[in-house]
Structures are given as structure tokens and as C-alpha cells.
Write a protein that holds these residues in place. Structure first.
Motif, mmCIF file in Angstrom:
data_model
loop_
_atom_site.group_PDB
_atom_site.id
_atom_site.type_symbol
_atom_site.label_atom_id
_atom_site.label_comp_id
_atom_site.label_asym_id
_atom_site.label_seq_id
_atom_site.Cartn_x
_atom_site.Cartn_y
_atom_site.Cartn_z
ATOM 1 N N ALA A 2 -26.188 4.043 -18.881
ATOM 2 C CA ALA A 2 -26.058 4.693 -17.565
ATOM 3 C C ALA A 2 -27.374 4.646 -16.801
ATOM 4 O O ALA A 2 -27.400 4.374 -15.586
ATOM 5 N N ALA A 14 -28.212 0.905 -15.832
ATOM 6 C CA ALA A 14 -27.288 0.439 -14.796
ATOM 7 C C ALA A 14 -27.684 0.996 -13.429
ATOM 8 O O ALA A 14 -27.644 0.290 -12.416
ATOM 9 N N GLN A 15 -28.088 2.266 -13.399
ATOM 10 C CA GLN A 15 -28.535 2.868 -12.139
ATOM 11 C C GLN A 15 -29.783 2.163 -11.616
ATOM 12 O O GLN A 15 -29.902 1.895 -10.413
ATOM 13 N N LYS A 43 -26.012 -1.264 -10.687
ATOM 14 C CA LYS A 43 -24.718 -1.748 -11.200
ATOM 15 C C LYS A 43 -23.899 -0.586 -11.740
ATOM 16 O O LYS A 43 -24.389 0.539 -11.863
ATOM 17 N N GLN A 44 -22.635 -0.869 -12.083
ATOM 18 C CA GLN A 44 -21.753 0.167 -12.594
ATOM 19 C C GLN A 44 -21.124 -0.300 -13.902
ATOM 20 O O GLN A 44 -20.359 -1.271 -13.927
ATOM 21 N N GLY A 73 -21.437 -5.553 -14.833
ATOM 22 C CA GLY A 73 -20.889 -4.214 -15.013
ATOM 23 C C GLY A 73 -19.565 -4.242 -15.744
ATOM 24 O O GLY A 73 -19.215 -5.213 -16.429
ATOM 25 N N ASP A 129 -18.899 0.940 -17.472
ATOM 26 C CA ASP A 129 -17.886 1.942 -17.825
ATOM 27 C C ASP A 129 -17.930 2.339 -19.296
ATOM 28 O O ASP A 129 -16.904 2.719 -19.874
#
Length: 481
Positions: A345, A348-349, A353-354, A391, A356
Motif C-alpha cells: 500500500a 503503490a501510493q 498506482k493502485q 496495479g 488490491d
């Protein structure tokens, strides 16, 4: 006008020592109340409301360690300085683990006494009011561990709810308020510096500096200057005065990473620094007093370094007051998943990007992996994924190709080493030793090893995996019998 400090409570059953310590403290401007028994000390603690207590661990009516625990339960903000004879230093270490602020080994000089008391008063004045907590000031081995209830705010860098980590969290909370030296061990990449930061951040010194020094990354000829500083012109290249790490950490915490890599000459100076709380920069003539809490770490076995004569035994026991062992990632169960998801998390921040989360097969793989690089290796893997992929769900095909191979290699049992050949004369040697007392067998082995190495104690110590100082003590003991 600054209000006077509460009196120091001195609990010492030897009249001559009580008189000596009281005279030294009174001469320095301290108020002192004295007691000769545990019962008197407990009564005076309630009446005089001291902030600092000097407590002899050997009392006529009660064990000093039990008395200290009761006092800390009644008033957790107390700063207890325990006093003990050299032969009972293990008792002092146990007291530090149970919440004592500092210890003094008898006989100690007046300067050492006054310095310890001054540091205790300073810490007591700057410490925040104690908050109620479920953890009592007892030895770390007796701290109740409840993984569902965090003992205290340890810090955002410390992730993991396994039993092992919950125990470490509780130990940190228990020891942070004292001046006890913390010795952190563990493999590379397990988070030893994060542990040191957590000790600092949960202590009354949290507002002070945290200075980290890697003793293994600095050339040995520059290490003394880095730790204690130097004066202009003291050596080639010293173009100006430079404060060392010990001075920079004044009022805070000095973290000595890879402390077992320290040169023997510097170990001697570090021991003196711990005993006197003063530093002498290279090229200086006058010592400077500092107020520093020491936390150190190593990825080696410190006892093995002592046995091999690479690390001073007296320095080891001075530093090894509260040991904390950081377990390898492979022994932390689902912590690997918690750390991976948190890191994913965050990375990615940073990359915009995102993601899951982790796919089930990735979770299973992460639990199986041996992780020789521990948390550092895991973070590198997650960073690699966050940088190279856009992502979605983190699946196995996104991972570096070497990871599944590591899992397969870990599943293959290592080859069994052949049994060592027993020398043909082994029964004759055993026959010569059987029936003798163990102490006599030990002496025979040591003397035979010394004879084989022409009386060289250092060489014999290396072969026997003992420290030279241990051998010298044994030889002196035999000579006195």
C-alpha cells in the motif's frame, strides 16, 4: 526560584557505607533520608515522596529486588538506582530488567555516584506523568503477552501481531522508561534499528536526538573520532573541531549497530564512557560529561565473540543488560503477510498506482519462503513489484523469478553430514578421564591445551572457545589453592 528537589532515599544496611554515601550526596547539595532495612525504606518512601532511591540489593529483612518491585508498583515514576557488590552483578542486571533506572557496582567512587544520581534526577524531571498500563515493571520473561492488546504505541515502522512480536513490544514498553542498556540481536534485515527507534520513541528521551552509528561500516582508525569526536589538528585531516556521536546524542539515545565489530582499543574507551558518562575527544585533555542512553545491536553471536577474545567480557556484561532478540521473518507466521500488505500500500501510493492486495497463491508462497534477507528482502520484493507493474491483485507471475526457486530449494532437506571418525585412541583418553571430578577434568584439558601451544593463553583460548580473561582467572585460581 527553582523549587528544591525531593530528598533522595538511601536504603543501605551497612552503617559505614550509609554514612559515606550520605556525606557525598549532602556535600553536593542533595537532601537525603536514610534507612537500614526494607521496612524502614518502605515507610520513608511513603513519607518523604522521593523521586530517586538508592537501594542496596542485600538487606537484612528482605530481598532488595522484591522491595524494588513493590516500590515501583506503588509509584511507577520512581527512579531506583540499585547497589550491589561485584560478585552479585547478575542480581543488578536482573534489577535493570525489572525496571531499575541504573546500577552501581561496589566499590564505586564519589564521582560515579553523583553522576548517576544527577542523571536520575534529570530523567525524573523531564519524564511525562506515568500512564496506567497493563504491563508491570517485572523481568521481561514474566511479562504477560496478549497479542490482541497492543502494550503501547510502539511506532508505525514496527509491524506484526505474532506472539514473538507482542512479547518484544511488551519488553520495549517495560524497559523504555529506564536507563538500562538494551542489546538487540538478530539476523541482518530483521529490524534491529527499528527496535532501537522504538525503545527511544517510547522513552522519556523521545524528544532528544537518536544518533545511529554503524561500527562495521567505519574504518577502524576513524571509529574513535566518530564516536567521541576530535579536536582540530589532532591528526592529519582534522581541519576543525568535530563533536562525536556520543556528544551529538546528549539528552537522547546513541545506537551502536554491529557493536561486535568495534576494535579492542575502542572497546576499552567505550567501557570507560559507560562507567563515567564522560567523553574525551581525540586530541583533547579535558573530559566532557554527557547524558546518553546506549542501545546496541549485532547480527553475530555476542557470547561467541567473547569466547574468541574478540569482544571484552566486562564490556559485554555492561551492555547486555536487557537483551532483545529479533526473530527471523520465517519464524513470525502471518507477520510476513501483514508486512507485505502494508508495504504494498505504501509503495503503490509513492508510485501513484493502485494494488488490491496479495493473491492467495502469493500468500501461501510468502509463508513457505525462508526469507534469508528477512524483512529487508521482503520490502525489496514488494518495491520491485510496485515499480514494474501497473496495479491490481499481486499475483505470482509479478514476483521476481528467483522467489519460487527459493521456496523449492527450502523444501529439499539438506544432505546429512557423515558422522566424524572417532580417533582410535579415544577409549584410552576416556578411560583416563572417567571417575575424576569435572573440575579436575577441566583443568587437565586446559593444561594440556596450554602445553600444546607453548603456554600461550590467547592461542589456547581460541582452541577452547573461551575468552583469554576466563583462562587467566582459572589459572590464578589454581595458583591460590
Amino acid at each position: 526560584m527553582t523549587p528544591p528537589l525531593p530528598p533522595i532515599l538511601l536504603i543501605e544496611d551497612t552503617p559505614s557505607l550509609q554514612l559515606l554515601y550520605r556525606a557525598a550526596l549532602t556535600k553536593s547539595g542533595h537532601g537525603v533520608v536514610t534507612a537500614g532495612t526494607a521496612a524502614e525504606g518502605l515507610e520513608l518512601m511513603r513519607e518523604a515522596a522521593p523521586q530517586v532511591i538508592l537501594l542496596d540489593l542485600v538487606l537484612p529483612d528482605r530481598d532488595g529486588l522484591d522491595l524494588m518491585r513493590e516500590m515501583l508498583q506503588l509509584n511507577p515514576s520512581l527512579h531506583v538506582v540499585v547497589m550491589t557488590a561485584h560478585g552479585s552483578i547478575n542480581k543488578a542486571v536482573e534489577a535493570m530488567r525489572a525496571g531499575a533506572h541504573e546500577f552501581l557496582v561496589k566499590p564505586f567512587d564519589e564521582a560515579r555516584l553523583l553522576n548517576v544520581v544527577a542523571n536520575a534526577h534529570k530523567t525524573a524531571q523531564t519524564a511525562p506523568p506515568p500512564k496506567p498500563a497493563p504491563v508491570t515493571a517485572v523481568a521481561p520473561a514474566a511479562i504477560p503477552v496478549n497479542p490482541t492488546v497492543p502494550p503501547a504505541p510502539i511506532g508505525s515502522g514496527f509491524i506484526g501481531s505474532s506472539d514473538a512480536m507482542a512479547h518484544i513490544h511488551a519488553t520495549i514498553v517495560s524497559v523504555a522508561r529506564s536507563m538500562a542498556t538494551v542489546f538487540i540481536t538478530g539476523e541482518s534485515g530483521t529490524g534491529k534499528e527499528l527496535c532501537a527507534l522504538a525503545v527511544h520513541g517510547n522513552s522519556p528521551r523521545a524528544a532528544g536526538p537518536f544518533i545511529a552509528l554503524n561500527c562495521g561500516a567505519i574504518p577502524q582508525d576513524l571509529l574513535e573520532s566518530e564516536v567521541f569526536g576530535h579536536m582540530k589538528g589532532s591528526f592529519t585531516g582534522a581541519i576543525s573541531d568535530k563533536p562525536g556521536a556520543a556528544t551529538a546524542a546528549d539528552g537522547g539515545t546513541l545506537f551502536l549497530d554491529e557493536v561486535c565489530e568495534m576494535a579492542p582499543a575502542l572497546q576499552t574507551k567505550l567501557l570507560r564512557f559507560l562507567q563515567t558518562s564522560t567523553v574525551v575527544p581525540v586530541g583533547a585533555t579535558r573530559p566532557k560529561k554527557v547524558n546518553v542512553r546506549i542501545v546496541c545491536a549485532t547480527n553475530r553471536d555476542p557470547m561467541d565473540a567473547v569466547r574468541r577474545g574478540q569482544f571484552r567480557e566486562d564490556l559485554f556484561y555492561r551492555l547486555f543488560v536487557v537483551p532483545i532478540h529479533m526473530p527471523p521473518l520465517r519464524e513470525r507466521g502471518n507477520d510476513v503477510i501483514e508486512i507485505a500488505e502494508t508495504a504494498l500500500a505504501r509503495f503503490a501510493q509513492e508510485e501513484g498506482k493502485q494494488f488490491d492486495g496479495l493473491a492467495p497463491e502469493v500468500r501461501a508462497l510468502f509463508r513457505r519462503l525462508p526469507w534469508p534477507g528477512n524483512v529487508r528482502q521482503l520490502l525489496n520484493v514488494i518495491r520491485n513489484v510496485a515499480v514494474l507493474h501497473e496495479g491490481g491483485l499481486l499475483t505470482a507471475d509479478m514476483l521476481p523469478a528467483s522467489l519460487p526457486q527459493q521456496a523449492e530449494a527450502a523444501a529439499i532437506p539438506p544432505p546429512v553430514a557423515p558422522s566424524p571418525q572417532v580417533p582410535q585412541d579415544a577409549p584410552l583418553v576416556l578411560d583416563a578421564l572417567l571417575g575424576r571430578p569435572l573440575a579436575e577434568v577441566e583443568r587437565m584439558v586446559i593444561e594440556a591445551t596450554l602445553a600444546r601451544h607453548n603456554g600461550s593463553v590467547p592461542k589456547a583460548a581460541r582452541v577452547l572457545e573461551l575468552s583469554p580473561s576466563t583462562l587467566y582467572r582459572k589459572i590464578e585460581g589454581w595458583a591460590q589453592r
